[in-house]
Design a protein around this motif. Sequence first.
Motif, PDB file in Angstrom:
ATOM      1  N   SER A   1       0.831  -1.209   0.000  1.00 34.78           N
ATOM      2  CA  SER A   1       0.000   0.000   0.000  1.00 34.78           C
ATOM      3  C   SER A   1       0.866   1.260   0.000  1.00 34.78           C
ATOM      4  N   GLU A   2       1.946   1.234   0.783  1.00 29.91           N
ATOM      5  CA  GLU A   2       2.841   2.390   0.824  1.00 29.91           C
ATOM      6  C   GLU A   2       3.519   2.607  -0.522  1.00 29.91           C
ATOM      7  N   ALA A   3       3.940   1.503  -1.174  1.00 33.66           N
ATOM      8  CA  ALA A   3       4.577   1.638  -2.489  1.00 33.66           C
ATOM      9  C   ALA A   3       3.593   2.192  -3.509  1.00 33.66           C
ATOM     10  N   LEU A   4       2.346   1.663  -3.458  1.00 35.31           N
ATOM     11  CA  LEU A   4       1.327   2.171  -4.378  1.00 35.31           C
ATOM     12  C   LEU A   4       1.029   3.638  -4.111  1.00 35.31           C
ATOM     13  N   ALA A   5       0.915   3.992  -2.827  1.00 33.10           N
ATOM     14  CA  ALA A   5       0.656   5.392  -2.480  1.00 33.10           C
ATOM     15  C   ALA A   5       1.814   6.291  -2.918  1.00 33.10           C
ATOM     16  N   SER A   6       3.034   5.773  -2.795  1.00 34.62           N
ATOM     17  CA  SER A   6       4.197   6.554  -3.213  1.00 34.62           C
ATOM     18  C   SER A   6       4.186   6.781  -4.720  1.00 34.62           C
ATOM     19  N   ARG A   7       3.874   5.693  -5.474  1.00 33.98           N
ATOM     20  CA  ARG A   7       3.814   5.848  -6.930  1.00 33.98           C
ATOM     21  C   ARG A   7       2.708   6.817  -7.331  1.00 33.98           C
ATOM     22  N   ARG A   8       1.547   6.655  -6.688  1.00 38.80           N
ATOM     23  CA  ARG A   8       0.443   7.552  -7.009  1.00 38.80           C
ATOM     24  C   ARG A   8       0.786   8.995  -6.637  1.00 38.80           C
ATOM     25  N   GLY A   9       1.507   9.150  -5.511  1.00 37.10           N
ATOM     26  CA  GLY A   9       1.914  10.496  -5.114  1.00 37.10           C
ATOM     27  C   GLY A   9       2.865  11.121  -6.121  1.00 37.10           C
ATOM     28  N   GLU A  10       3.832  10.316  -6.611  1.00 38.90           N
ATOM     29  CA  GLU A  10       4.763  10.829  -7.613  1.00 38.90           C
ATOM     30  C   GLU A  10       4.033  11.186  -8.901  1.00 38.90           C
ATOM     31  N   GLU A  11       3.111  10.299  -9.317  1.00 40.19           N
ATOM     32  CA  GLU A  11       2.353  10.592 -10.534  1.00 40.19           C
ATOM     33  C   GLU A  11       1.511  11.845 -10.361  1.00 40.19           C
ATOM     34  N   LEU A  12       0.896  11.975  -9.177  1.00 46.45           N
ATOM     35  CA  LEU A  12       0.080  13.155  -8.917  1.00 46.45           C
ATOM     36  C   LEU A  12       0.936  14.419  -8.903  1.00 46.45           C
ATOM     37  N   ALA A  13       2.126  14.303  -8.294  1.00 46.60           N
ATOM     38  CA  ALA A  13       3.021  15.465  -8.259  1.00 46.60           C
ATOM     39  C   ALA A  13       3.472  15.844  -9.671  1.00 46.60           C
ATOM     40  N   ASN A  14       3.787  14.819 -10.495  1.00 52.44           N
ATOM     41  CA  ASN A  14       4.198  15.093 -11.870  1.00 52.44           C
ATOM     42  C   ASN A  14       3.058  15.723 -12.667  1.00 52.44           C
ATOM     43  N   LEU A  15       1.848  15.174 -12.486  1.00 56.36           N
ATOM     44  CA  LEU A  15       0.704  15.743 -13.192  1.00 56.36           C
ATOM     45  C   LEU A  15       0.422  17.171 -12.730  1.00 56.36           C
ATOM     46  N   SER A  16       0.559  17.390 -11.423  1.00 62.94           N
ATOM     47  CA  SER A  16       0.335  18.735 -10.900  1.00 62.94           C
ATOM     48  C   SER A  16       1.355  19.718 -11.465  1.00 62.94           C
ATOM     49  N   GLU A  17       2.622  19.282 -11.519  1.00 60.66           N
ATOM     50  CA  GLU A  17       3.657  20.147 -12.075  1.00 60.66           C
ATOM     51  C   GLU A  17       3.421  20.389 -13.561  1.00 60.66           C
ATOM     52  N   LEU A  18       3.006  19.319 -14.279  1.00 56.52           N
ATOM     53  CA  LEU A  18       2.728  19.463 -15.701  1.00 56.52           C
ATOM     54  C   LEU A  18       1.548  20.405 -15.932  1.00 56.52           C
ATOM     55  N   ASN A  19       0.490  20.227 -15.138  1.00 56.28           N
ATOM     56  CA  ASN A  19      -0.670  21.108 -15.271  1.00 56.28           C
ATOM     57  C   ASN A  19      -0.302  22.558 -14.987  1.00 56.28           C
ATOM     58  N   GLU A  20       0.509  22.743 -13.956  1.00 60.88           N
ATOM     59  CA  GLU A  20       0.924  24.106 -13.619  1.00 60.88           C
ATOM     60  C   GLU A  20       1.734  24.728 -14.749  1.00 60.88           C
ATOM     61  N   LEU A  21       2.629  23.896 -15.362  1.00 64.25           N
ATOM     62  CA  LEU A  21       3.439  24.407 -16.467  1.00 64.25           C
ATOM     63  C   LEU A  21       2.567  24.742 -17.673  1.00 64.25           C
ATOM     64  N   VAL A  22       1.602  23.853 -17.968  1.00 70.57           N
ATOM     65  CA  VAL A  22       0.715  24.095 -19.108  1.00 70.57           C
ATOM     66  C   VAL A  22      -0.108  25.358 -18.888  1.00 70.57           C
ATOM     67  N   ILE A  23      -0.676  25.494 -17.687  1.00 70.81           N
ATOM     68  CA  ILE A  23      -1.495  26.674 -17.385  1.00 70.81           C
ATOM     69  C   ILE A  23      -0.648  27.934 -17.428  1.00 70.81           C
ATOM     70  N   ARG A  24       0.593  27.828 -16.914  1.00 70.42           N
ATOM     71  CA  ARG A  24       1.457  29.006 -16.897  1.00 70.42           C
ATOM     72  C   ARG A  24       1.807  29.458 -18.311  1.00 70.42           C
ATOM     73  N   ARG A  25       1.963  28.487 -19.230  1.00 70.87           N
ATOM     74  CA  ARG A  25       2.355  28.817 -20.594  1.00 70.87           C
ATOM     75  C   ARG A  25       1.170  29.061 -21.522  1.00 70.87           C
ATOM     76  N   MET A  26      -0.040  28.916 -21.036  1.00 74.56           N
ATOM     77  CA  MET A  26      -1.218  29.150 -21.869  1.00 74.56           C
ATOM     78  C   MET A  26      -1.295  30.608 -22.298  1.00 74.56           C
ATOM     79  N   ARG A  27      -1.724  30.825 -23.528  1.00 72.81           N
ATOM     80  CA  ARG A  27      -1.919  32.194 -23.999  1.00 72.81           C
ATOM     81  C   ARG A  27      -3.205  32.778 -23.442  1.00 72.81           C
ATOM     82  N   THR A  28      -4.095  31.905 -22.985  1.00 73.57           N
ATOM     83  CA  THR A  28      -5.325  32.359 -22.347  1.00 73.57           C
ATOM     84  C   THR A  28      -5.046  32.641 -20.876  1.00 73.57           C
ATOM     85  N   GLY A  29      -5.472  33.798 -20.393  1.00 76.98           N
ATOM     86  CA  GLY A  29      -5.296  34.123 -18.986  1.00 76.98           C
ATOM     87  C   GLY A  29      -6.218  33.287 -18.112  1.00 76.98           C
ATOM     88  N   VAL A  30      -5.706  32.843 -16.954  1.00 75.02           N
ATOM     89  CA  VAL A  30      -6.473  32.002 -16.041  1.00 75.02           C
ATOM     90  C   VAL A  30      -6.383  32.601 -14.638  1.00 75.02           C
TER      91      VAL A  30
END
Length: 539
Positions: A181-210
């Motif tokens: 469970s800890e390994a799964l939670a760790s993997r999910r946490g890393e994936e969530l962190a990567n997705l969060s960072e990716l989303n933040e980068l995409v939103i930051r680089r969007m030409r549309t203001g948010v």
Amino acid sequence: MPIRQPDLVTPQHRELYFFALFRVLEAGILGIVAFTPLGQTMADIREPVLLKILTAGYFLGALFLLFTSREPDYGLRRQAAIGLLMDLLIWGAALLAMDGGESGLAMFMVFNIGAAALILTPAASFGFAATAGLILLGEYFFNRIMAHGEARTAAEATMFSVTYLGTALLCQQLRRQISASEALASRRGEELANLSELNELVIRRMRTGVLVVDGSHRIRLSNEAAWALLGSATHQSKDLLEISPDLQKALWDWRQGKFEAPKAMTFFEGGAEVLPRFVALSLTDKLFLIFLDDTRIYSGRAEELTLFTLGRLSASIAHEVRNPLAAISYSTQLLEESKDLKDTDRRLLEIIHSQCTRMNGIVQNILGLARQERSQTESLELVAFTQSFVRDYAESHPLETDVLNATDPGTRVFALVDSQQLHQVLTILVQNALTYGRKPGEPAKVTVSVRREPTNGNPIVEVIDRGPGIPTKVAEQIFTAFFTTSSHGTGLGLYIARQLCEANQSVLTYEPVPGTGSCFRIVMPSSQGLWEGLRPAIA
């Protein structure tokens, strides 16, 4: 003094810490039995001195293990193994020093074995569980042989031994599930962190203001495009009302259910027009998402779509419009040769012929827009080219009282450019200068000049007129497709000219002439190895 819980690295370190803390509690209970009169009511102590020594050593060892459990560098399993071994030895010796209370001591070992099994390997866990069972059986046989008091039964010692093994087995299975469970939670946490960072980068680089706004209309999150559209002076402000009362009112009206079409708004002088859109992020009116769309993006996309459509229709225009137009123009010329025409009819024929010429120019511009072929650059001597262009233009376009000339700088100027496309650009610029670059009642004076940029030596061709000039507001849009201030223009000439220049890595700009007049400047890449300076130009 309360013990501060340390910052632990992993969940197993946290388990080891609480295991060591419980061991201190066990040592304290054993100390009550060994050092207080209350202990005499709990069990018969055969060897009080031995029990006190064991208790003191156990308490000191428990404190030491509690201290080391805060340090991950000491080894997690090593600490658990040393602590459990100490527990078994102390509790085993305490059984020999006491008569009665064996069941309580045996129950304490159940917890210790289970807690250690959550950390140790399966082999170590079962080994310690078997050792605890042998200690109980050994204590049973020792009491039977020495006839110390009423010995416990063999069944009781056996049941505790089996309980130790079962506890170790159960806790090992629990440890595997916890680890998975800890390994799964760790993997999910890393994936969530990567997705969060990716989303933040995409939103930051969007030409549309948010903008993310809470229920009290305070800005919680935003991206770079939003601050650019809102204006740099508003970076420190977090209240939507301070930034834009109009935007705050539009959001409030939207929340109240007034579903009006969003209106474009400007947040600072000279800023772009922005079209807001609102989305609720929750059903409880806690967070709202505001999209700020730059209307210039929509205008650009609409322009691209229009030009693409024109390109697809250009072939049909050439056949369906140009050919009948040529027939009308030719028929008009034939009718004009008739000597029996009245003056009013001849005037009508002149109008038809002029309108045919205008329509043919529109078709030519549209076809030129659709036929933007790849440039075939060559090394071109600009002085000779512009002089030849002026002669050819004057021969094919009667100038009457207008003046068109080319300057001779006295040097040869070479550039890398497509000669046909440059000819088309100069035709557009000269025709515009002769048409619009004249003062009322005066002939047009147009000059085509060639020179070099003083700073970097790039070749420059300029078309200069002495007309009334172009107003600043109009000059900002003259290179936009379909923009025109004339009822007879198409708004495509200067747009096509700039597109052709860009295809040749050249830059076409408008520069006002001091006093009166206009200058359209073409800055081109030079052909450094082929030009010769300070020599007479070849006419």
